[in-house]
Design an enzyme around this catalytic site. Structure first.
Site, short mmCIF file in Angstrom:
data_model
loop_
_atom_site.label_atom_id
_atom_site.label_comp_id
_atom_site.label_asym_id
_atom_site.label_seq_id
_atom_site.Cartn_x
_atom_site.Cartn_y
_atom_site.Cartn_z
N GLY A 64 3.28 26.00 59.79
CA GLY A 64 3.36 26.27 58.41
C GLY A 64 2.87 25.22 57.25
N TYR B 43 20.61 29.43 57.09
CA TYR B 43 19.77 28.32 57.02
C TYR B 43 20.25 27.06 57.41
CZ TYR B 43 16.25 25.26 54.73
OH TYR B 43 15.36 23.91 54.28
N ASP C 78 2.25 33.25 64.86
CA ASP C 78 3.87 33.41 64.48
C ASP C 78 4.79 32.45 65.48
OD1 ASP C 78 6.32 34.33 63.97
OD2 ASP C 78 5.73 36.22 63.89
N VAL C 79 5.14 31.44 64.87
CA VAL C 79 5.92 30.57 65.89
C VAL C 79 7.37 31.10 66.55
CG1 VAL C 79 4.54 28.54 65.06
CG2 VAL C 79 7.04 29.31 63.88
N ALA D 96 23.02 26.27 59.15
CA ALA D 96 23.34 26.36 60.76
C ALA D 96 22.23 26.27 61.49
CB ALA D 96 24.24 27.69 60.91
N ALA D 97 21.14 26.84 61.06
CA ALA D 97 20.02 26.66 61.78
C ALA D 97 19.50 25.22 61.88
CB ALA D 97 18.85 27.79 61.66
N LYS D 98 19.32 24.73 60.73
CA LYS D 98 18.60 23.41 60.44
C LYS D 98 19.67 22.26 61.16
CE LYS D 98 14.88 24.22 58.35
NZ LYS D 98 13.66 23.54 58.57
N SER E 185 0.06 26.06 55.51
CA SER E 185 -0.86 26.76 54.42
C SER E 185 -0.26 26.37 53.13
CB SER E 185 -0.90 28.37 54.83
OG SER E 185 0.37 28.86 54.81
N1 LIG Z 1 11.06 23.07 49.75
C1 LIG Z 1 12.08 22.72 49.79
O1 LIG Z 1 13.05 22.35 48.83
C2 LIG Z 1 12.94 22.15 51.16
C3 LIG Z 1 13.90 21.41 51.02
C4 LIG Z 1 14.42 20.97 52.51
C5 LIG Z 1 13.85 21.37 53.42
N2 LIG Z 1 12.60 22.07 53.54
C6 LIG Z 1 11.81 22.40 54.56
O2 LIG Z 1 10.54 22.36 54.66
C7 LIG Z 1 9.84 23.22 55.37
C8 LIG Z 1 8.57 23.71 54.71
O3 LIG Z 1 9.31 24.29 53.42
P1 LIG Z 1 8.45 24.88 52.03
O4 LIG Z 1 9.17 24.93 51.09
O5 LIG Z 1 7.19 24.17 52.09
O6 LIG Z 1 8.09 26.13 52.55
P2 LIG Z 1 6.99 27.43 52.06
O7 LIG Z 1 6.25 26.87 50.79
O8 LIG Z 1 7.63 28.65 51.92
O9 LIG Z 1 6.06 27.58 53.15
C9 LIG Z 1 6.26 28.20 54.54
C10 LIG Z 1 5.01 27.70 55.40
O10 LIG Z 1 5.63 28.30 56.44
C11 LIG Z 1 4.77 29.27 57.30
N3 LIG Z 1 5.14 30.26 58.00
C12 LIG Z 1 6.30 31.18 57.78
N4 LIG Z 1 6.80 31.87 58.90
C13 LIG Z 1 5.88 31.36 59.75
C14 LIG Z 1 5.84 31.71 61.03
N5 LIG Z 1 6.78 32.73 61.63
N6 LIG Z 1 4.80 31.19 61.79
C15 LIG Z 1 4.14 30.29 61.45
N7 LIG Z 1 4.28 30.07 60.28
C16 LIG Z 1 5.03 30.50 59.29
C17 LIG Z 1 4.18 30.01 56.21
O11 LIG Z 1 2.75 30.50 56.46
P3 LIG Z 1 1.91 31.55 55.55
O12 LIG Z 1 1.61 30.91 54.26
O13 LIG Z 1 1.03 32.22 56.34
O14 LIG Z 1 3.17 32.65 55.16
C18 LIG Z 1 3.97 28.65 55.04
O15 LIG Z 1 2.79 27.94 55.33
C19 LIG Z 1 10.80 24.30 55.95
O16 LIG Z 1 11.16 23.87 57.16
C20 LIG Z 1 12.03 23.95 54.99
O17 LIG Z 1 13.18 24.33 55.58
C21 LIG Z 1 12.11 22.74 52.28
#
Ligand SMILES: NC(=O)c1ccc[n+]([C@@H]2O[C@H](COP(=O)([O-])OP(=O)(O)OC[C@H]3O[C@@H](n4cnc5c(N)ncnc54)[C@H](OP(=O)(O)O)[C@@H]3O)[C@@H](O)[C@H]2O)c1
Lengths: 255, 489
Positions: A12, A161, A63-64, A163-165, A14
């Site tokens: 993830g 979310y 797709d992971v 629960a999974a984390k 990108s």
């Molecule tokens: N943002 C927050 O506030 C926050 C807080 C705590 C924890 N987190 C954690 O940080 C992580 C990233 O969050 P983010 O906010 O950066 O997310 P994001 O901006 O929504 O980005 C999601 C990324 O995951 C990829 N992705 C989604 N489904 C996938 C799949 N099935 N296989 C492979 N890649 C997949 C997407 O690829 P595409 O671009 O191709 O869709 C994208 O690169 C997550 O684990 C989230 O739980 C985030």
């Protein structure tokens, strides 16, 4: 540099936090595999960014949530790069952090839980498992799982979310216990609200301000903050750290 | 310990009344600065005089003591070494690591355990394992089963050539000699000339007359005349050391004289699938690693090749990886001794061979400390045997069944010694029988390979019996002399 000659796979990557981690690792000398689901342009842009600043990276879609797809990706990477030293499990099943429209407990179905579990726990497990023979042979491996500080204090109760984390956190600890014997370290990073990413854009100002008000550092977390923690945990600086969860949320969570 | 200027150490000991003409010093460079080892610059004439002096002191004192009394004295000396504040123990703990390069903590731990082997109760057990009734047959003629009497005699003078590979190893044969009531000239190696000297000094604290039958001093193996002179005046010669040393000495010993040799030996470890279950594999790896780590495999007791049985919860390859991690951790705790250039060369050569084997054979794997030579594990998918250049370097072989292992090691029969085992109880006896058949003389628990028990048979021989000759009074003589009893009618 801290990660010279290391190969890192960031799922993830990108966009958002994953993209920042990919850049951070590359900046320290790692060759980075930028994994993504469908956003070719964005993934390629991250790769271009990294190469422009003298780093090395390639983008690989996968797709992971699919065991078979994971196997294919790992085989491809190992064939081309010979090794993977660092795995960052950052991808997760689509989810938007929207306090206003979150799903209430009574409305949350098992399918919702399943989707979140598939996107985090299952993906982390199969990815790590696919790399295990290589990790054992090279007697080295760094697994970094991105969880969330909501497992400690569910400020906004995103039931499926969280629960999974939380499951990922337990998995991190038990995997660390067994895999330590092979020189493999398994850790987690629990970000606080990380802004902005596509997932967090819907967390509106009122909630953001409320969080800031309680945060010792007085600000939200940036994707680059998570990248810093990931570089640390991936590097030799953290050689004797495993089974830990590093909270990167400006001190909001203390334990 | 007479220590002058803080860094001059006497590495010899001789009877109080005996003085050498000249002394010399050898400078040893250590990480803590130079140490000067002072020792006699002995002449052949002095060795002759020393031999005679020791023999006469033995005749008038040691030979008059009972084995029980000797055991008590040695036991009291060993007991002193169980006190952490004991002066000579502190000297040993300080200087042995500097002299040998071994890790200080490890040396202390090993020495502690080792010296406890010589406590009175252990020695009693030990003597009884070879001679009944605490060796009474060495004190007096004892009735034997054929109707006569027998008594055991030890050599009047033993000449012992000690190895220097492991601190304190010399004390074992020194004590054997005392138990059979022999005077001893001990020639130490400059690699470790200290421990036997310290122990004799302890004996002198407990019983000065007993210590007076012992002389310990180093000389170079180039000084052939000294060695030959000592051999000539001794009744029995014991030599411990490398293949080279042992062969050289053998050529000096006339056929009429007894020579006991403790030469180059090889150990192996056998790990059964039963020890590779989820609850045990980690512990199994740690035990194996301590067998490799203690004194860097320099004791002939340590494993050089390791056999891992297939079919366990971990594959042999996975186990090799766990072992490698454990070796790396071991280095954090007990560092490897400083390597000599030849040792470095040998390990580098082994690593190069492994790399070229890996090119031809995908199943071969090498795990190693990347930045240095502190440990190396070469994993082979097809079984064989290879000796190791030591210093925490080991070959790991996958085998289908441990029962096959004897076939792989059989060609090395003259060199085989210890096998460390982690096997099912049902498999033990059969495997032991087979391993014994091909030349293994000692089977012990994995993790204990470097720790011999008080009753072991060194290289398959008897420690005391091999030093003794038996004198029989035949039954007919006993009956015959009765005739001359004037009172009998
Ligand atoms: N943002 C927050 O506030 C926050 C807080 C705590 C924890 N987190 C954690 O940080 C992580 C990233 O969050 P983010 O906010 O950066 O997310 P994001 O901006 O929504 O980005 C999601 C990324 O995951 C990829 N992705 C989604 N489904 C996938 C799949 N099935 N296989 C492979 N890649 C997949 C997407 O690829 P595409 O671009 O191709 O869709 C994208 O690169 C997550 O684990 C989230 O739980 C985030």
């Amino acid at each position: 540099m801290l990660l010279d000659h290391k190969v890192a796979l960031v799922t993830g990557a990108s966009r958002g936090i994953g993209a920042a981690i990919a850049k951070g690792l590359a900046q320290q000398g790692a060759i980075v595999i930028v994994n993504y689901l469908k956003n070719h342009e964005k993934a390629n842009a991250i790769v271009a960014d990294i190469t422009a600043s003298g780093g090395q990276a390639v983008a690989i879609p996968c797709d992971v949530r699919s065991d078979a797809a994971i196997q294919a990706m790992i085989t491809e990477v190992l064939n081309n790069f010979g090794a993977i030293d660092i795995l960052v499990n950052n991808a997760f099943a689509p989810f938007v952090f929207d306090p206003k429209h979150r799903r209430l407990f009574g409305d949350t179905t098992w399918a919702d839980f399943q989707a979140q579990i598939d996107g985090s726990l299952k993906a982390s497990h199969y990815l790590t498992q696919a790399l295990l023979p290589a990790f054992k042979r090279q007697q080295y491996g760094r697994v970094i799982n991105i969880t969330t500080n909501l497992t400690q204090n569910p400020v906004i109760p995103y039931h499926d979310y969280i629960a999974a984390k939380s499951a990922v956190l337990g998995w991190t600890r038990s995997a660390a216990v067994e895999l330590g014997a092979y020189g493999i370290r398994v850790n987690a990073i629990a970000p606080g609200l990380t802004y902005p990413t596509d997932a967090s854009r819907t967390t509106h100002r009122d909630v953001r301000e409320a969080i800031i008000a309680q945060t010792p550092t007085g600000r939200l977390t940036k994707p680059a903050d998570i990248a810093g923690a990931a570089v640390f945990l991936a590097s030799a600086l953290a050689d004797n750290i495993t089974g830990q969860c590093l909270f990167v949320d400006g001190g909001l969570t203390m334990n | 310990m007479s220590q002058k200027n803080g860094s001059v150490i006497d590495v010899f000991v001789a009877p109080k009344t005996f003085a050498f003409e000249k002394y010399t010093e050898k400078v040893l460079q250590t990480p803590d600065g130079a140490i000067q080892l002072r020792y006699p610059d002995a002449t052949p004439q002095e060795i002759v005089a020393l031999a005679e002096a020791l023999k006469s002191k033995r005749a008038t004192y040691l030979n008059q003591l009972s084995v029980r009394e000797i055991v008590r004295t040695i036991g009291l000396a060993a007991e002193k070494w169980t006190d952490p504040h004991y002066h000579y123990r502190q000297v040993a703990e300080k200087y042995l690591p500097l002299m040998t390069g071994y890790d200080a903590t490890q040396t202390t731990l090993e020495l502690k355990q080792y010296m406890r082997l010589f406590r009175e109760k252990e020695l009693l057990r030990f003597v009884n394992s070879e001679l009944a009734n605490t060796g009474m047959a060495m004190d007096e003629f004892q009735p034997n089963l054929s109707g006569g009497f027998s008594k055991f005699y030890g050599p009047d003078l033993l000449f012992q050539i000690f190895s220097g590979n492991v601190p304190g190893v010399q004390i074992w044969t020194l004590i054997m000699g005392l138990l059979v009531k022999s005077a001893i000239i001990g020639k130490t190696s400059f690699a470790e000339p200290l421990m036997p000297v310290l122990f004799v000094k302890t004996l002198a604290d407990v019983d000065p007359r007993l210590a007076d039958v012992l002389a310990i001093l180093p000389w170079s193996s180039q000084e052939v005349t000294l060695t030959k002179t000592a051999i000539q005046h001794a009744e029995t010669v014991i030599v411990s050391g490398s293949e080279q040393t042992v062969t050289a000495v053998r050529d000096f010993v006339p056929a009429t004289k007894q020579l006991i040799r403790y030469g180059y030996k090889i150990g192996v470890a056998l790990v059964g699938r039963i020890a590779l279950t989820a609850d045990y594999y980690r512990q199994t790896a740690e035990k194996l690693v301590s067998d490799l780590g203690v004194y860097d495999q320099q004791a002939c007791l340590a494993p050089q090749s390791v056999y891992i049985e297939r079919g366990g919860q971990l594959s042999p390859g996975e186990f090799a990886s766990v072992m490698a991690t454990a070796l790396d951790n071991y280095q954090h705790q007990y560092r490897q001794a400083t390597l000599q250039p030849a040792e470095k060369l040998a390990i580098n050569k082994l690593r190069q061979n492994a790399l070229s084997e890996m090119i031809n054979n995908q199943t071969t794997q090498m795990f190693s400390s990347r930045e240095d030579l502190t440990w190396t594990v070469v994993y082979h998918d097809t079984p064989d045997f290879q000796a190791s250049p030591l210093n925490r370097t080991v070959h790991v072989y996958a085998v289908d069944r441990l029962a096959d292992v004897p076939n792989y090691i059989a060609p090395f029969k003259p060199y085989l010694q210890t096998a460390g085992l982690a096997v099912a109880p049902q498999a033990l006896m059969t495997l032991a029988r087979q391993l014994g058949e091909v030349g293994i003389t000692r089977l012990c628990a994995l993790g204990e390979m470097n720790h011999v028990s008080a009753a072991w048979h060194h290289d398959g021989g008897f420690n005391l019996l091999d030093l003794l000759r038996v004198v029989d009074i035949e039954a007919n003589l006993d009956q015959y002399v009765e005739r001359f009893d004037e009172d009998v009618e």
